[in-house]
Scaffold this motif. Structure first.
Motif, mmCIF file in Angstrom:
data_model
loop_
_atom_site.group_PDB
_atom_site.id
_atom_site.type_symbol
_atom_site.label_atom_id
_atom_site.label_comp_id
_atom_site.label_asym_id
_atom_site.label_seq_id
_atom_site.Cartn_x
_atom_site.Cartn_y
_atom_site.Cartn_z
ATOM 1 N N SER A 184 0.802 -1.237 -0.021
ATOM 2 C CA SER A 184 0.167 0.025 0.010
ATOM 3 C C SER A 184 0.932 1.235 0.088
ATOM 4 O O SER A 184 1.899 1.277 0.809
ATOM 5 C CB SER A 184 -0.806 -0.036 1.235
ATOM 6 O OG SER A 184 -1.801 -1.023 1.155
ATOM 7 N N LEU A 207 0.415 4.891 1.261
ATOM 8 C CA LEU A 207 -0.508 5.668 2.140
ATOM 9 C C LEU A 207 -0.184 7.098 2.238
ATOM 10 O O LEU A 207 1.033 7.082 2.652
ATOM 11 C CB LEU A 207 -0.444 5.146 3.614
ATOM 12 C CG LEU A 207 -1.271 5.872 4.757
ATOM 13 C CD1 LEU A 207 -2.769 5.826 4.427
ATOM 14 C CD2 LEU A 207 -1.011 4.887 6.262
ATOM 15 N N GLN A 231 -10.712 4.536 -9.299
ATOM 16 C CA GLN A 231 -11.311 5.161 -8.001
ATOM 17 C C GLN A 231 -12.734 4.927 -8.221
ATOM 18 O O GLN A 231 -13.328 4.437 -7.232
ATOM 19 C CB GLN A 231 -10.756 6.504 -7.997
ATOM 20 C CG GLN A 231 -11.278 7.299 -6.563
ATOM 21 C CD GLN A 231 -10.381 8.531 -6.452
ATOM 22 O OE1 GLN A 231 -9.773 9.084 -6.951
ATOM 23 N NE2 GLN A 231 -10.458 8.808 -5.280
ATOM 24 N N GLU A 253 -7.670 3.732 -4.653
ATOM 25 C CA GLU A 253 -8.610 4.114 -3.536
ATOM 26 C C GLU A 253 -10.082 3.772 -3.832
ATOM 27 O O GLU A 253 -10.816 4.304 -4.042
ATOM 28 C CB GLU A 253 -8.674 5.728 -3.465
ATOM 29 C CG GLU A 253 -7.508 6.245 -3.185
ATOM 30 C CD GLU A 253 -7.794 7.655 -2.311
ATOM 31 O OE1 GLU A 253 -8.588 7.676 -1.644
ATOM 32 O OE2 GLU A 253 -6.880 8.524 -2.567
ATOM 33 N N GLY A 299 -13.185 4.384 -1.622
ATOM 34 C CA GLY A 299 -13.593 5.469 -1.314
ATOM 35 C C GLY A 299 -14.939 5.947 -1.364
ATOM 36 O O GLY A 299 -15.503 6.793 -0.751
ATOM 37 N N ARG A 311 -17.448 -0.545 3.505
ATOM 38 C CA ARG A 311 -16.122 -0.242 3.303
ATOM 39 C C ARG A 311 -15.287 -1.370 4.238
ATOM 40 O O ARG A 311 -14.237 -1.921 4.010
ATOM 41 C CB ARG A 311 -15.730 0.992 3.739
ATOM 42 C CG ARG A 311 -14.363 1.624 3.119
ATOM 43 C CD ARG A 311 -14.531 3.116 2.766
ATOM 44 N NE ARG A 311 -14.431 3.693 4.079
ATOM 45 C CZ ARG A 311 -15.159 4.867 4.385
ATOM 46 N NH1 ARG A 311 -15.616 5.398 3.181
ATOM 47 N NH2 ARG A 311 -15.120 5.453 5.471
ATOM 48 N N LYS A 336 -12.816 -4.356 3.090
ATOM 49 C CA LYS A 336 -11.229 -4.599 3.302
ATOM 50 C C LYS A 336 -11.010 -6.189 3.535
ATOM 51 O O LYS A 336 -9.964 -6.362 2.975
ATOM 52 C CB LYS A 336 -11.307 -3.803 4.577
ATOM 53 C CG LYS A 336 -10.844 -2.409 4.674
ATOM 54 C CD LYS A 336 -10.729 -1.840 6.004
ATOM 55 C CE LYS A 336 -10.806 -0.477 6.206
ATOM 56 N NZ LYS A 336 -11.105 -0.122 7.545
ATOM 57 N N TYR A 395 -1.853 -0.893 -3.672
ATOM 58 C CA TYR A 395 -3.158 -0.394 -3.143
ATOM 59 C C TYR A 395 -2.815 1.103 -2.877
ATOM 60 O O TYR A 395 -1.837 1.385 -2.138
ATOM 61 C CB TYR A 395 -3.767 -0.974 -2.210
ATOM 62 C CG TYR A 395 -4.942 -0.839 -1.647
ATOM 63 C CD1 TYR A 395 -6.158 -1.470 -2.122
ATOM 64 C CD2 TYR A 395 -5.178 0.317 -0.640
ATOM 65 C CE1 TYR A 395 -7.448 -0.921 -1.763
ATOM 66 C CE2 TYR A 395 -6.497 0.779 -0.325
ATOM 67 C CZ TYR A 395 -7.780 -0.003 -0.760
ATOM 68 O OH TYR A 395 -8.686 0.262 -0.213
ATOM 69 N N THR A 416 -4.214 4.811 -1.009
ATOM 70 C CA THR A 416 -5.212 5.209 -0.260
ATOM 71 C C THR A 416 -4.929 6.300 0.748
ATOM 72 O O THR A 416 -3.557 6.501 0.799
ATOM 73 C CB THR A 416 -5.952 3.949 0.425
ATOM 74 O OG1 THR A 416 -6.733 4.566 1.476
ATOM 75 C CG2 THR A 416 -4.694 3.251 1.678
ATOM 76 N N HIS A 417 -5.549 7.159 1.310
ATOM 77 C CA HIS A 417 -5.520 7.957 2.122
ATOM 78 C C HIS A 417 -6.092 7.604 3.568
ATOM 79 O O HIS A 417 -5.799 8.386 4.312
ATOM 80 C CB HIS A 417 -6.208 9.477 1.872
ATOM 81 C CG HIS A 417 -7.589 9.585 1.821
ATOM 82 N ND1 HIS A 417 -8.452 9.283 0.567
ATOM 83 C CD2 HIS A 417 -8.435 9.425 2.597
ATOM 84 C CE1 HIS A 417 -9.545 9.239 0.906
ATOM 85 N NE2 HIS A 417 -9.710 9.375 2.065
ATOM 86 N N ASP A 418 -6.862 6.511 3.443
ATOM 87 C CA ASP A 418 -7.386 5.936 4.710
ATOM 88 C C ASP A 418 -6.309 4.851 5.376
ATOM 89 O O ASP A 418 -6.021 3.887 5.036
ATOM 90 C CB ASP A 418 -8.395 5.182 4.202
ATOM 91 C CG ASP A 418 -9.524 4.970 5.520
ATOM 92 O OD1 ASP A 418 -10.607 4.867 5.543
ATOM 93 O OD2 ASP A 418 -8.824 3.959 6.438
ATOM 94 N N GLU A 424 -7.556 1.440 6.199
ATOM 95 C CA GLU A 424 -7.490 0.446 5.027
ATOM 96 C C GLU A 424 -6.119 -0.392 4.946
ATOM 97 O O GLU A 424 -5.905 -1.327 4.593
ATOM 98 C CB GLU A 424 -7.843 1.178 3.764
ATOM 99 C CG GLU A 424 -9.360 1.328 3.720
ATOM 100 C CD GLU A 424 -9.800 2.410 2.269
ATOM 101 O OE1 GLU A 424 -8.963 2.335 1.571
ATOM 102 O OE2 GLU A 424 -10.737 2.923 2.506
#
Lengths: 285, 366
Positions: free
Chosen positions: B34, B36, B83, B160, B163, B170, B174, B190, B192-194, B197
């Motif tokens: 990931s 991030l 996305q 993402e 999102g 969500r 996961k 992967y 993501t900003h989360d 996740e």
């Protein structure tokens, strides 16, 4: 409260209903009645299909009718072929200010009247016109060239006149296509032509069909362009209608011609919708 | 083992601004990797370069050891889940999944068989003739993954993809994604900003900021041993202080914060000397709460304070504690074992944490 909202709705609908009844329904009913009567003497009429029979039995009328239909289809197809890349560029490739500028450029010619635009083409194409002069100056031809008064000139005029009406719906539908859908096509191994065929065109179909319908109707009902740019051979069906009404004073036959044209455009639009699997709601909504 | 994907000194500049600066990493086969980072950190740019939609300004991208720089996106052995999924709305589900196979020129019966298998695999058999807009968000998600996986790519890129889904779905997706990844046994990259996740699913996570990788490691490493102040602040939550180092004893530090608290911290090998200003991060969940002072007596850092706010959020509930001595506020996680269910505002409470849990960084590094 309910009565009030009813009244409001009715008031809002009134202009539309007046428009529809006074300008479209009543004249058409009257025209239909006129087309169904036959003059048997001075001020003496009887109901018959004689005018439609005349239309069917006179080769010139039938031939002009078919020619007008085919040429309009051709004009529509050419407009689509030219407008599609233009629209694609405006909607998908140009960004920001360039995009709005290009769109505005498509609109600019429509700020002057169709008559003036057509005169513009005459200035370019006539024997003493710009193109002819340019060719002579370049030494490509010996004498002046007449490029007006033929089918090609007329086709150029028709396509030019209809361009905007194809570009607007196409740009609108193409803009609604998410860029990532096109990218996904490439990502999954699609090539340019296959993406165009399988993704872009199916997505743009409502826009293509509605643009084609508008352009086809505009071409079919055009009077100015065929008269001014077309030659003696390029007779347009609207010219026949005009001459029956104005020159011959034969309103009965003119009305019958008008209804044949209405029938023709309805049949062709219906056929196109059936062929492409679109509905009127989808394309016009 | 040859890495499935390797980026070497990857750089991308747009006009004068650098979106990605000198990023290098390698993803071993079958890994869930990931990236991030906050929005605008350059993670999407990296992904688009790997997919082939952007040309790198410098560096190289290798897939299974071969450079793909001159390979157009439709020939790269990577596929991407977009996305917003980018399913083809004009096609049925089966046509969507079969698109890549059709383009590869596979015979029709074989496409049908493969599409059927893929639908089976994502747990949605028999929906092939449906339209895209008839599916739910989670189903579309799975179809988008299947559409890529039938092509058996070396690397699957996911931008993402969760999102747009609601919270419950969500959480569910996961676990689903992780299962799909092990079922297909493909390398996933992967972005993501989360953080949750990334933490839940990944084998390896790269934390990215301002076009650079701040730290590359497992979820645990990022959480317990952040290497930079940015990572400490971005991954998980933290109380943050600025202070001056007063004494250094091996890895252990003694600091005085700007608000005047004297606390013990750890530098975990970072260069911090007496007199340096430092940033101190303490996670709310690393702080112990107690009603009785003796319970926290064994911690190096102890504060006696008053509860000023209760931030109830189920399992992640917090309280704000104001230090009775100097008025500084500290966020503390409260255990949901029931002991503190009756805790109210204004209650007096003791908190404590070990010096090892206070990560200190040279100030100004983030």
């Amino acid at each position: 409260m309910r009565a009030q909202s009813r009244l409001g709705l009715f008031l809002l609908l009134t202009p539309l209903l007046l428009w529809l009844t006074l300008l479209i329904v009543i004249p058409h009913i009257d025209m239909l009645l006129v087309s169904l009567r036959e003059r048997v003497g001075v001020g003496e009429y009887r109901t018959s299909l004689a005018n439609y029979l005349t239309f069917l039995t006179e080769p010139l009328y039938l031939w002009t009718f078919l020619r007008t239909a085919l040429m309009s289809v051709l004009a529509t197809a050419l407009t689509l072929l030219i407008a599609f890349p233009v629209s694609y560029y405006i909607a998908k490739i140009a960004k920001g200010r360039v995009q709005s500028a290009l769109f505005l450029l498509c609109l600019v010619p429509f700020w002057v009247s169709e008559l003036v635009r057509t005169f513009g083409w005459m200035i370019l194409l006539r024997e003493t016109g710009v193109f002819s002069g340019l060719l002579q100056w370049a030494g490509l031809v010996d004498g002046p060239v007449e490029m007006l008064y033929n089918d090609v000139a007329m086709m150029v005029g028709l396509v030019y006149t209809s361009m905007l009406f194809m570009v607007v719906p196409l740009v609108t539908t193409l803009e609604s296509l998410d860029d990532s859908v096109i990218e996904a096509g490439y990502d999954l191994g699609g090539s340019g032509p296959s993406i165009l065929r399988e993704i872009v065109i199916p997505h743009a179909m409502p826009g293509i069909v509605s643009g084609c319908i508008v352009v086809f109707m505009l071409s079919l009902g055009n009077y100015l362009t065929p008269t001014m740019l077309g030659g003696k051979e390029s007779l347009w069906f609207t010219e026949l209608i005009y001459s029956q009404f104005i020159v011959r004073f034969n309103w009965e036959l003119g009305a019958a011609f008008g209804f044949m044209l209405l029938l023709l455009s309805s049949v062709i639009v219906w056929a196109v919708l059936r062929l492409t699997g679109q509905t009127l709601e989808k394309t016009m909504g | 083992m040859l890495p499935d994907l390797e980026c070497a000194n990857l750089t991308k500049t747009f006009d004068a601004t650098a979106a990605v600066r000198d990023v290098s990493f390698a993803v071993p086969p079958g890994a869930f990797f990931s990236i991030l980072g906050p929005s605008g950190c350059g993670k999407t740019t990296i992904m688009r370069m790997i997919a082939g939609f952007l040309e790198p300004s410098g560096g190289d991208i290798l897939i299974r050891g071969k450079s793909v720089l001159n390979v157009p996106p439709n020939r790269r052995p990577v596929n991407m889940v977009f996305q917003h999924l980018a399913l083809f709305p004009m096609m049925t589900i089966a046509e969507n999944i079969g698109y890549g196979l059709r383009r590869a020129g596979m015979p029709k019966p074989e496409i049908e068989r493969k599409v059927g298998e893929a639908l089976e695999r994502i747990g949605l058999p028999g929906i092939g003739n449906r339209k895209v807009d008839e599916l739910s968000g989670g189903q579309k998600q799975r179809v988008a993954i299947a559409r890529c996986m039938v092509l058996e790519p070396d690397v699957l890129l996911l931008d993402e993809p969760l999102g747009a889904l609601d919270l419950k779905l969500r959480e569910h997706m996961k676990i689903e994604l992780k299962k799909l990844q092990s079922a297909f046994n493909t390398t996933f990259v992967y972005i993501t900003h989360d953080q949750s996740e990334a933490l839940v699913m990944s084998d390896q996570i790269a934390v990215m900021n301002h076009g650079r990788f701040e730290q590359l490691g497992t979820a645990r490493e990022l959480y317990y041993r952040p290497e930079t102040a940015f990572v400490a602040g971005f991954v998980g939550e933290a109380n943050r202080w600025r202070g001056k180092v007063e004494r250094v004893n091996g890895d252990a530090l003694e600091l005085r914060t700007e608000t005047g608290i004297v606390m013990k911290g750890a530098r975990h090998g970072r260069a911090l000397n007496p007199g340096d200003s430092a940033e101190i991060f303490v996670r709310p969940e690393a702080i112990r709460v107690a009603r009785d002072e003796r319970e926290v007596a064994h911690f190096e850092n102890r504060i006696c304070g008053t509860v000023t706010s209760l931030l109830f959020n189920g399992a992640a509930s917090r309280i704000l504690v104001r230090d009775d001595g100097n008025g500084a506020e500290i966020e503390v996680a409260i255990p949901q074992s029931g002991d503190y269910a009756t805790l109210s505002r204004g209650a007096s409470i003791h908190i404590g944490w070990s010096g090892d849990q206070a990560n200190c960084f040279p100030a100004g590094s983030a």
